[in-house]
Design a protein around this motif. Structure first.
Motif, PDB file in Angstrom:
ATOM      1  N   SER A  52      16.819  21.646 -49.228  1.00  0.00           N
ATOM      2  CA  SER A  52      17.433  22.962 -49.383  1.00  0.00           C
ATOM      3  C   SER A  52      17.430  23.642 -48.029  1.00  0.00           C
ATOM      4  CB  SER A  52      16.688  23.805 -50.428  1.00  0.00           C
ATOM      5  OG  SER A  52      15.368  24.050 -50.003  1.00  0.00           O
ATOM      6  N   VAL A  53      18.210  24.693 -47.928  1.00  0.00           N
ATOM      7  CA  VAL A  53      18.314  25.408 -46.666  1.00  0.00           C
ATOM      8  C   VAL A  53      16.962  26.018 -46.316  1.00  0.00           C
ATOM      9  CG1 VAL A  53      19.387  27.373 -45.526  1.00  0.00           C
ATOM     10  CG2 VAL A  53      20.763  25.862 -46.964  1.00  0.00           C
ATOM     11  N   GLY A  54      16.539  25.812 -45.078  1.00  0.00           N
ATOM     12  CA  GLY A  54      15.267  26.342 -44.617  1.00  0.00           C
ATOM     13  C   GLY A  54      14.124  25.350 -44.675  1.00  0.00           C
ATOM     14  N   ARG A  55      14.354  24.140 -45.202  1.00  0.00           N
ATOM     15  CA  ARG A  55      13.275  23.152 -45.294  1.00  0.00           C
ATOM     16  C   ARG A  55      13.343  22.200 -44.108  1.00  0.00           C
ATOM     17  NH1 ARG A  55      11.102  22.918 -50.599  1.00  0.00           N
ATOM     18  NH2 ARG A  55      10.285  20.846 -50.193  1.00  0.00           N
ATOM     19  N   LEU A  56      12.198  21.637 -43.787  1.00  0.00           N
ATOM     20  CA  LEU A  56      12.102  20.679 -42.697  1.00  0.00           C
ATOM     21  C   LEU A  56      12.209  19.265 -43.242  1.00  0.00           C
ATOM     22  CD1 LEU A  56       9.181  22.154 -40.546  1.00  0.00           C
ATOM     23  CD2 LEU A  56      11.628  22.473 -40.233  1.00  0.00           C
ATOM     24  N   ILE A  57      12.844  18.387 -42.461  1.00  0.00           N
ATOM     25  CA  ILE A  57      12.933  16.964 -42.787  1.00  0.00           C
ATOM     26  C   ILE A  57      12.448  16.168 -41.588  1.00  0.00           C
ATOM     27  CG2 ILE A  57      14.878  17.357 -44.347  1.00  0.00           C
ATOM     28  CD1 ILE A  57      16.632  16.054 -42.101  1.00  0.00           C
ATOM     29  N   SER A  58      12.298  14.882 -41.790  1.00  0.00           N
ATOM     30  CA  SER A  58      11.805  13.993 -40.740  1.00  0.00           C
ATOM     31  C   SER A  58      12.808  12.867 -40.533  1.00  0.00           C
ATOM     32  CB  SER A  58      10.439  13.428 -41.122  1.00  0.00           C
ATOM     33  OG  SER A  58       9.954  12.552 -40.118  1.00  0.00           O
ATOM     34  N   ILE A  59      13.087  12.518 -39.259  1.00  0.00           N
ATOM     35  CA  ILE A  59      13.996  11.425 -38.888  1.00  0.00           C
ATOM     36  C   ILE A  59      13.192  10.411 -38.096  1.00  0.00           C
ATOM     37  CG2 ILE A  59      16.121  10.798 -37.716  1.00  0.00           C
ATOM     38  CD1 ILE A  59      17.048  13.690 -38.007  1.00  0.00           C
ATOM     39  N   SER A  60      13.116   9.189 -38.577  1.00  0.00           N
ATOM     40  CA  SER A  60      12.329   8.137 -37.918  1.00  0.00           C
ATOM     41  C   SER A  60      13.097   7.589 -36.727  1.00  0.00           C
ATOM     42  CB  SER A  60      12.023   7.004 -38.909  1.00  0.00           C
ATOM     43  OG  SER A  60      11.239   7.482 -39.981  1.00  0.00           O
ATOM     44  N   VAL A  61      12.459   7.638 -35.541  1.00  0.00           N
ATOM     45  CA  VAL A  61      13.015   7.085 -34.313  1.00  0.00           C
ATOM     46  C   VAL A  61      11.920   6.239 -33.682  1.00  0.00           C
ATOM     47  CG1 VAL A  61      14.115   7.550 -32.103  1.00  0.00           C
ATOM     48  CG2 VAL A  61      14.446   9.137 -34.020  1.00  0.00           C
ATOM     49  N   GLY A  62      11.912   4.940 -33.986  1.00  0.00           N
ATOM     50  CA  GLY A  62      10.852   4.071 -33.514  1.00  0.00           C
ATOM     51  C   GLY A  62       9.537   4.458 -34.174  1.00  0.00           C
ATOM     52  N   ARG A  63       8.509   4.613 -33.354  1.00  0.00           N
ATOM     53  CA  ARG A  63       7.202   5.015 -33.881  1.00  0.00           C
ATOM     54  C   ARG A  63       7.108   6.525 -34.082  1.00  0.00           C
ATOM     55  NH1 ARG A  63       2.536   2.355 -30.367  1.00  0.00           N
ATOM     56  NH2 ARG A  63       1.347   3.347 -32.066  1.00  0.00           N
ATOM     57  N   ASN A  64       7.999   7.274 -33.426  1.00  0.00           N
ATOM     58  CA  ASN A  64       7.961   8.729 -33.515  1.00  0.00           C
ATOM     59  C   ASN A  64       8.811   9.221 -34.686  1.00  0.00           C
ATOM     60  OD1 ASN A  64       6.449   8.552 -31.187  1.00  0.00           O
ATOM     61  ND2 ASN A  64       8.168   9.038 -29.818  1.00  0.00           N
ATOM     62  N   ARG A  65       8.600  10.488 -35.026  1.00  0.00           N
ATOM     63  CA  ARG A  65       9.361  11.120 -36.103  1.00  0.00           C
ATOM     64  C   ARG A  65       9.891  12.461 -35.588  1.00  0.00           C
ATOM     65  NH1 ARG A  65       4.760   9.062 -38.341  1.00  0.00           N
ATOM     66  NH2 ARG A  65       3.687  11.094 -38.255  1.00  0.00           N
ATOM     67  N   VAL A  66      11.226  12.577 -35.526  1.00  0.00           N
ATOM     68  CA  VAL A  66      11.877  13.813 -35.086  1.00  0.00           C
ATOM     69  C   VAL A  66      11.920  14.792 -36.261  1.00  0.00           C
ATOM     70  CG1 VAL A  66      13.992  14.854 -34.190  1.00  0.00           C
ATOM     71  CG2 VAL A  66      13.235  12.611 -33.338  1.00  0.00           C
ATOM     72  N   VAL A  67      11.542  16.025 -35.993  1.00  0.00           N
ATOM     73  CA  VAL A  67      11.511  17.069 -37.023  1.00  0.00           C
ATOM     74  C   VAL A  67      12.787  17.898 -36.907  1.00  0.00           C
ATOM     75  CG1 VAL A  67      10.261  19.064 -37.910  1.00  0.00           C
ATOM     76  CG2 VAL A  67       9.011  17.125 -36.916  1.00  0.00           C
ATOM     77  N   ALA A  68      13.458  18.114 -38.045  1.00  0.00           N
ATOM     78  CA  ALA A  68      14.714  18.863 -38.073  1.00  0.00           C
ATOM     79  C   ALA A  68      14.669  19.885 -39.202  1.00  0.00           C
ATOM     80  CB  ALA A  68      15.904  17.927 -38.249  1.00  0.00           C
ATOM     81  N   LEU A  69      15.424  20.968 -39.015  1.00  0.00           N
ATOM     82  CA  LEU A  69      15.507  22.057 -39.991  1.00  0.00           C
ATOM     83  C   LEU A  69      16.888  22.060 -40.628  1.00  0.00           C
ATOM     84  CD1 LEU A  69      14.350  24.751 -41.206  1.00  0.00           C
ATOM     85  CD2 LEU A  69      15.455  25.907 -39.276  1.00  0.00           C
ATOM     86  N   VAL A  70      16.933  22.101 -41.946  1.00  0.00           N
ATOM     87  CA  VAL A  70      18.200  22.114 -42.676  1.00  0.00           C
ATOM     88  C   VAL A  70      18.753  23.530 -42.699  1.00  0.00           C
ATOM     89  CG1 VAL A  70      19.316  21.668 -44.885  1.00  0.00           C
ATOM     90  CG2 VAL A  70      17.470  20.177 -44.089  1.00  0.00           C
ATOM     91  N   TYR A  71      20.008  23.698 -42.301  1.00  0.00           N
ATOM     92  CA  TYR A  71      20.615  25.023 -42.346  1.00  0.00           C
ATOM     93  C   TYR A  71      21.952  25.051 -43.076  1.00  0.00           C
ATOM     94  CZ  TYR A  71      23.718  23.606 -38.498  1.00  0.00           C
ATOM     95  OH  TYR A  71      24.655  22.967 -37.726  1.00  0.00           O
ATOM     96  N   GLN A  72      22.509  23.857 -43.432  1.00  0.00           N
ATOM     97  CA  GLN A  72      23.779  23.856 -44.160  1.00  0.00           C
ATOM     98  C   GLN A  72      23.941  22.531 -44.883  1.00  0.00           C
ATOM     99  OE1 GLN A  72      27.187  24.652 -41.709  1.00  0.00           O
ATOM    100  NE2 GLN A  72      28.660  24.396 -43.373  1.00  0.00           N
ATOM    101  N   MET A  73      24.526  22.569 -46.101  1.00  0.00           N
ATOM    102  CA  MET A  73      24.790  21.363 -46.896  1.00  0.00           C
ATOM    103  C   MET A  73      26.145  21.518 -47.568  1.00  0.00           C
ATOM    104  SD  MET A  73      21.136  20.599 -48.770  1.00  0.00           S
ATOM    105  CE  MET A  73      21.319  22.045 -49.800  1.00  0.00           C
ATOM    106  N   ASN A  74      26.860  20.382 -47.742  1.00  0.00           N
ATOM    107  CA  ASN A  74      28.135  20.387 -48.470  1.00  0.00           C
ATOM    108  C   ASN A  74      28.505  18.971 -48.861  1.00  0.00           C
ATOM    109  OD1 ASN A  74      30.156  19.211 -46.341  1.00  0.00           O
ATOM    110  ND2 ASN A  74      28.988  20.791 -45.223  1.00  0.00           N
ATOM    111  N   THR A  75      29.353  18.862 -49.847  1.00  0.00           N
ATOM    112  CA  THR A  75      29.921  17.571 -50.238  1.00  0.00           C
ATOM    113  C   THR A  75      31.274  17.409 -49.571  1.00  0.00           C
ATOM    114  OG1 THR A  75      30.964  18.520 -52.192  1.00  0.00           O
ATOM    115  CG2 THR A  75      28.729  17.657 -52.450  1.00  0.00           C
TER     116      THR A  75
END
Length: 674
Positions: A57-80
Motif C-alpha cells: 500500500s502507499v507509504g509502505r516499505l519494500i525490499s529489492i534483492s541485489v546480490g547479497r544486499n537488499r535495497v529499501v524502497a518506498l511505495v508511493y503509487q500503484m495502478n493496473t
C-alpha cells in the motif's frame, strides 16, 4: 523507555519466514524500470486474488534483492495496466517506488543499513515485502540517546525512535492542521527531551495557555498575574513597540527617546558608589543597555527639555512622547511591566524565574501570552528569545536552552513587511547560530506556508502531520529531501496522531503514529482544564466578565510613582507642607447626620435693611446747607418709589459741577466768620 522498548519489540523480525505466508509468498514482483532515485515493479495477482496485494500500500516499505544486499524502497503509487480489475483472472499491475537506501551484508555476515546505494536494482530483480529485522535496522537511530515516540504505521510491532541530541542541536518543527494532535505530540517530545538531557531548560511561548496542564510536575507557569518583566530590560525598538502600541513610531519622538534614555539610566546610576560610577563611565550606556532606570526620571528629563528656551520645534513632539509614556504607565494591561514602584536591578531574579536557573526539578517554563495585550506580544517574545540566546551564550555551555514557539507564524511571518523586526531577528539568530552555543529552537505552526522559509529551513527534523492546504503541502515538499519527495503525496489523508517524520533525528523518513499520552498530561486550555462550571448563560455574572475584560482588578498602583514624579518635577521650596499633610491622610467622606432637617423659614435668610424715609439724613447739617446754597437748590427730600410695572430711572440733574461752583465763590464765603 528509551532503547529497551526498541530492542524488545524487534523480536518480531525472527518470524519473518515462519508467519502465515510461506517463503514463496514473499515474492511480489520484478523490477521493470529503474532510475537514479525511483524504480517500477511489475507484479501479477493470480486469479483475481488480493492476498498478496494487500501487503502493499502507499507509504509502505519494500525490499529489492541485489546480490547479497537488499535495497529499501518506498511505495508511493500503484495502478493496473488496464485501470480495471478482472475477477477470476490474472491482473497485472505496476508499483512506483522511491529508493531510500540499502541493507548491506558484510563479509562477516554483519548487516547494517545505509542511506547510500552501492548497487542499484537491475531489471528483473526480485522485489518482496520487507523483513521486520530490516525495519528495525532502518529506524534504529542509535543506542543510549534514542527515544521511542510511537509505532510505525506499516508495522505496529516496530517502534518509531528518534535521536534526541540531533533533534535538539539542529532544531525541529511540528506542522499540521488544527485538531490533528500537534500540542500532544510536542508535549510527548518535550517529556522525552528532558528525560534524555538533565541540563536542558525549556521555555514555551504559549499563546493559548494550554501547556501548563501537560507538565504538572516539571513546569512552572508564568502569566500576567505572576509575570514581572521590567520595562528597562527592553531595548529601544522593543520599548517603542510598547509606547506606540504596535504602530510605526514617530521618527522625531523615537530620536528623542534614544537621546533621553541614556540620561535616565545615568541618573539612576548616580545613586551608586564611586567605584560603580567609575566602572559605568568606562563602559558607555546606550538606549539598548539593560540598565535600570526610573520612569519618573525619564518624564522629568522630558519636562526639563520642554522648559528650555531653545528648541521650539521639538516641544510638540516632547509633549506627545510624554503623553504616550503616561498613557502606557496608567494602562492596567501593562501591569507586568510597570508594577514595581521601587526600581532596582532585578535582572538576576527575572532570569532565574523565567529560565529556571536553578531548575529545582522543574526545567520547563510555560510562558502564557493569552493575557498580554496583542500590541506588545511581539515585544515580550523578542525580549524572551533574545535573553534565552544571551544566557546560553554567556554560560559557555553550562546551560542548554530550548525555545518552543507555538503558533510561530505570528512572530516570524513569511511576508517581511509583517511582524516585528526585533522578534524575527531574535528567532532567526537562534535558528542560524544557536547550535554553536547550545540554544535550540522548536517551531509549531498550522500554516507553514505563512512561516518564514529561511527559519523553517534551519529546522533539520520535521514532523509533518495532516495538512489540507496545497501551499502548506508544497512547503513541506520543498523541505523533504528529493529522495523522499513522494512521501508527501499522502500527507493530506493521514489520521490524527500520525505524522511523517524525517530529518537529522531519523535516518529514513517514516510514517508513524505518536504514542498515546496519559489523560492527565494532555495539553488543554485553562478553561478546559477546570471542571465544568455549574453556571450557565442565564446565571453567570456579566459584571465580573466585564471587569476582567477591562483588567481593572489587576491594575497597577501608581500612586507612589505619581508622588515621586511630582516631587522630582517640583522644587523643594515649592512644596507646601499643608498639601503634604493632606496628601498623606486618605480622604474619608463625612458620616451622614441622623438629626432631622429643619423646615424652611423665610426670616432665616439674610435680610437687606430698609431705610426709613422720615429718618434724618446722616450728614452734617452745615455741610448740607452750604451745598444747597452753592447749588441754589431746595432741600432734597426722598422721591416716592416708582410703580412696580415701571423701572426706576436714575438721572443726574443738569447744572454746574461742585468744583466749578466752589471756584466761582469768594474765599470769604467758604469759612465760618463766627
Amino acid at each position: 523507555m528509551l532503547n529497551n522498548d526498541l530492542r524488545v519489540s524487534g523480536k518480531a523480525g525472527e518470524h519473518d519466514r515462519r508467519d502465515g505466508h510461506a517463503p514463496g509468498n514473499r515474492f511480489l514482483g520484478r523490477v521493470v524500470a529503474c532510475s537514479g532515485s525511483r524504480a517500477t515493479i511489475a507484479a501479477v495477482a493470480e486469479e483475481g486474488g488480493t492476498d498478496l496485494t494487500e501487503l502493499w500500500s502507499v507509504g509502505r516499505l519494500i525490499s529489492i534483492s541485489v546480490g547479497r544486499n537488499r535495497v529499501v524502497a518506498l511505495v508511493y503509487q500503484m495502478n493496473t495496466g488496464s485501470h480495471a480489475w478482472g475477477e477470476g483472472e490474472d491482473n497485472n499491475f505496476k508499483i512506483e517506488t522511491e529508493l531510500l537506501g540499502e541493507v548491506r551484508v558484510d563479509e562477516d555476515g554483519r548487516e547494517e543499513f545505509s542511506t547510500g546505494i552501492s548497487r542499484y536494482p537491475y531489471l528483473g530483480a526480485i522485489a518482496h515485502r520487507i523483513r521486520a529485522a530490516d525495519l528495525m535496522r532502518i529506524y534504529d537511530a542509535g543506542e543510549g540517546t534514542t527515544a521511542v515516540i510511537g509505532k510505525l504505521t506499516q508495522d505496529e510491532s516496530i517502534d518509531a525512535a528518534i535521536h534526541i541530541p540531533s533533534m535538539l542541536s539542529k532544531h525541529f518543527a511540528v506542522v499540521g492542521s488544527t485538531g490533528v494532535g500537534k500540542s500532544t505530540a510536542v508535549s510527548l517530545l518535550l517529556h522525552k527531551a528532558i528525560a534524555a538531557n538533565p541540563k536542558l531548560r525549556v521555555l514555551i511561548l504559549d499563546p493559548h495557555n494550554e501547556f501548563a496542564a501537560a507538565f504538572p510536575r516539571h513546569a512552572v507557569t508564568i502569566d500576567t498575574d505572576t509575570l514581572d518583566l521590567p520595562f528597562w530590560l527592553m531595548r529601544l525598538e522593543e520599548f517603542a513597540e510598547v509606547v506606540f502600541r504596535g504602530r510605526p513610531p514617530v521618527p522625531e519622538e523615537l530620536d528623542m527617546l534614544r537621546d533621553i534614555l541614556p540620561e535616565a539610566k545615568r541618573a539612576f546610576r548616580g545613586s551608586d558608589n564611586s567605584l560603580v560610577r567609575r566602572t559605568t563611565e568606562k563602559s558607555s550606556i546606550t538606549a539598548d543597555t539593560p540598565v535600570p532606570y526610573r520612569m519618573a526620571d525619564l518624564l522629568a528629563l522630558i519636562d526639563e527639555r520642554i522648559g528650555r528656551l531653545e528648541g521650539r520645534t521639538e516641544k510638540p513632539f516632547l509633549r506627545s512622547l510624554k503623553m504616550r509614556l503616561i498613557a502606557a504607565i496608567n494602562d492596567p494591561r501593562y501591569h507586568f511591566m510597570f508594577s514595581n514602584n521601587t526600581i532596582s536591578d532585578t535582572i538576576t531574579e527575572t532570569i532565574a524565574q523565567i529560565f529556571r536557573i536553578p531548575g529545582e526539578n522543574r526545567p520547563i517554563c510555560t510562558f502564557q501570552l493569552a493575557g498580554i495585550p496583542s500590541e506588545v506580544v511581539n515585544s515580550v517574545a523578542s525580549v524572551l528569545c533574545r535573553m534565552a540566546f544571551e544566557v546560553a551564550l554567556w554560560s559557555e555551555g553550562a546551560i542548554h536552552m530550548l525555545v518552543v514557539c507555538e503558533e510561530a507564524h505570528r512572530y516570524i511571518p513569511s511576508d517581511p513587511t509583517l511582524g516585528f523586526v526585533p522578534t524575527r531577528q531574535a528567532i532567526a539568530r537562534i535558528a542560524k547560530e544557536g547550535r554553536k552555543y547550545g540554544v535550540s529552537l522548536g517551531i509549531i505552526t498550522q500554516r507553514p506556508g505563512e512561516l518564514d522559509q529561511t527559519i523553517l529551513s534551519q529546522c533539520s527534523t520535521l514532523f509533518a502531520m495532516r495538512l489540507a492546504n496545497d501551499r502548506d503541502q508544497e512547503i513541506i515538499r520543498s523541505a523533504i529531501p528529493n529522495s523522499s519527495i513522494s512521501t508527501t503525496s499522502f500527507i493530506s489523508s493521514i489520521g490524527n496522531g500520525e505524522a511523517i517524520a524525517f530529518g537529522e533525528a531519523i535516518s529514513v523518513p517514516m510514517r508513524m503514529r505518536f504514542s498515546r499520552v496519559d489523560e492527565s498530561l494532555l495539553p488543554k486550555a485553562a478553561s478546559a482544564n477546570s471542571k465544568h462550571s455549574e453556571e450557565d448563560p442565564d446565571t453567570v455574572d456579566l459584571r465580573k466578565i466585564v471587569t476582567r475584560m477591562r483588567a481593572v482588578t489587576v491594575g497597577p498602583d501608581i500612586s507612589n510613582f505619581q508622588q515621586s514624579y511630582a516631587a522630582s518635577a517640583a522644587a523643594p521650596d515649592e512644596v507646601d507642607a499643608f498639601d503634604e499633610e493632606i496628601d498623606a491622610k486618605p480622604y474619608t467622606p463625612p458620616a451622614p447626620s441622623s438629626a432631622p432637617l429643619e423646615s424652611y423659614r423665610r426670616e432665616l435668610l439674610p435680610q437687606t435693611p430698609r431705610l426709613d424715609p422720615a429718618a434724618p439724613p446722616a450728614i452734617d447739617p452745615r455741610l448740607d446747607a452750604l451745598r444747597r446754597e452753592m447749588r441754589r437748590e431746595e432741600p432734597v427730600f426722598p422721591r416716592p418709589a416708582p410703580p412696580a410695572d415701571q423701572p426706576a430711572i436714575t438721572r443726574r440733574e443738569p447744572g454746574p459741577s461742585l468744583r466749578e461752583s466752589i471756584l466761582k465763590k469768594p474765599l470769604s464765603s467758604l469759612y465760618n466768620k463766627d
